[in-house]
Write a protein that holds these residues in place. Structure first.
Motif, mmCIF file in Angstrom:
data_model
loop_
_atom_site.group_PDB
_atom_site.id
_atom_site.type_symbol
_atom_site.label_atom_id
_atom_site.label_comp_id
_atom_site.label_asym_id
_atom_site.label_seq_id
_atom_site.Cartn_x
_atom_site.Cartn_y
_atom_site.Cartn_z
ATOM 1 N N ILE A 29 0.856 -1.181 0.000
ATOM 2 C CA ILE A 29 0.000 0.000 0.000
ATOM 3 C C ILE A 29 0.893 1.232 0.000
ATOM 4 O O ILE A 29 1.685 1.447 0.920
ATOM 5 N N LYS A 30 0.750 2.019 -1.050
ATOM 6 C CA LYS A 30 1.514 3.263 -1.180
ATOM 7 C C LYS A 30 0.536 4.338 -1.629
ATOM 8 O O LYS A 30 0.154 4.401 -2.785
ATOM 9 N N ALA A 31 0.080 5.138 -0.688
ATOM 10 C CA ALA A 31 -0.926 6.148 -1.012
ATOM 11 C C ALA A 31 -0.604 7.438 -0.281
ATOM 12 O O ALA A 31 -0.128 7.434 0.846
ATOM 13 N N SER A 32 -0.901 8.546 -0.930
ATOM 14 C CA SER A 32 -0.691 9.838 -0.288
ATOM 15 C C SER A 32 -1.927 10.303 0.463
ATOM 16 O O SER A 32 -1.846 11.169 1.327
ATOM 17 N N ASP A 33 -3.093 9.738 0.142
ATOM 18 C CA ASP A 33 -4.339 10.113 0.805
ATOM 19 C C ASP A 33 -5.188 8.884 1.092
ATOM 20 O O ASP A 33 -5.222 7.956 0.298
ATOM 21 N N VAL A 34 -5.840 8.914 2.236
ATOM 22 C CA VAL A 34 -6.862 7.922 2.562
ATOM 23 C C VAL A 34 -8.120 8.715 2.870
ATOM 24 O O VAL A 34 -8.118 9.537 3.787
ATOM 25 N N MET A 35 -9.173 8.513 2.094
ATOM 26 C CA MET A 35 -10.397 9.289 2.263
ATOM 27 C C MET A 35 -11.505 8.461 2.884
ATOM 28 O O MET A 35 -11.571 7.252 2.675
ATOM 29 N N ILE A 36 -12.345 9.108 3.652
ATOM 30 C CA ILE A 36 -13.507 8.488 4.277
ATOM 31 C C ILE A 36 -14.704 9.374 4.001
ATOM 32 O O ILE A 36 -14.607 10.605 4.110
ATOM 33 N N GLY A 37 -15.848 8.785 3.649
ATOM 34 C CA GLY A 37 -17.056 9.552 3.406
ATOM 35 C C GLY A 37 -18.228 8.966 4.165
ATOM 36 O O GLY A 37 -18.249 7.792 4.489
ATOM 37 N N VAL A 38 -19.196 9.801 4.454
ATOM 38 C CA VAL A 38 -20.429 9.359 5.115
ATOM 39 C C VAL A 38 -21.615 10.038 4.454
ATOM 40 O O VAL A 38 -21.479 11.076 3.807
ATOM 41 N N ASP A 39 -22.799 9.451 4.614
ATOM 42 C CA ASP A 39 -24.033 10.067 4.117
ATOM 43 C C ASP A 39 -24.575 11.041 5.132
ATOM 44 O O ASP A 39 -24.504 10.872 6.298
#
Length: 68
Positions: free
Chosen positions: A58-68
């Motif tokens: 895993i090589k990522a610059s961002d980890v995003m989370i969303g909700v309703d």
């Protein structure tokens, strides 16, 4: 295999779902499943199939989370 990414998790391929050009590779990492989208050519070149022992990297610059 030596790479710079620090997030390397050993797992086992549970399923490979090939599409027209892209495959989804499902990997069990201790009871949790991680899905990776890679090309069909990469699946073939790596010889991936259910039961293959692999590393999820895993090589990522961002980890995003969303909700309703």
């Amino acid at each position: 295999m030596r790479i710079s990414a620090r997030n390397q998790i050993k797992g086992t391929v549970t399923e490979v779902r090939k599409g027209a050009t892209t495959a989804h590779v499902l990997v069990d990492i201790g009871g949790q499943v991680v899905t990776s989208s890679i090309t069909n050519d990469s699946v073939d070149n790596l010889g991936l199939k259910a039961g293959s022992s692999v590393y999820v990297v895993i090589k990522a610059s961002d980890v995003m989370i969303g909700v309703d």
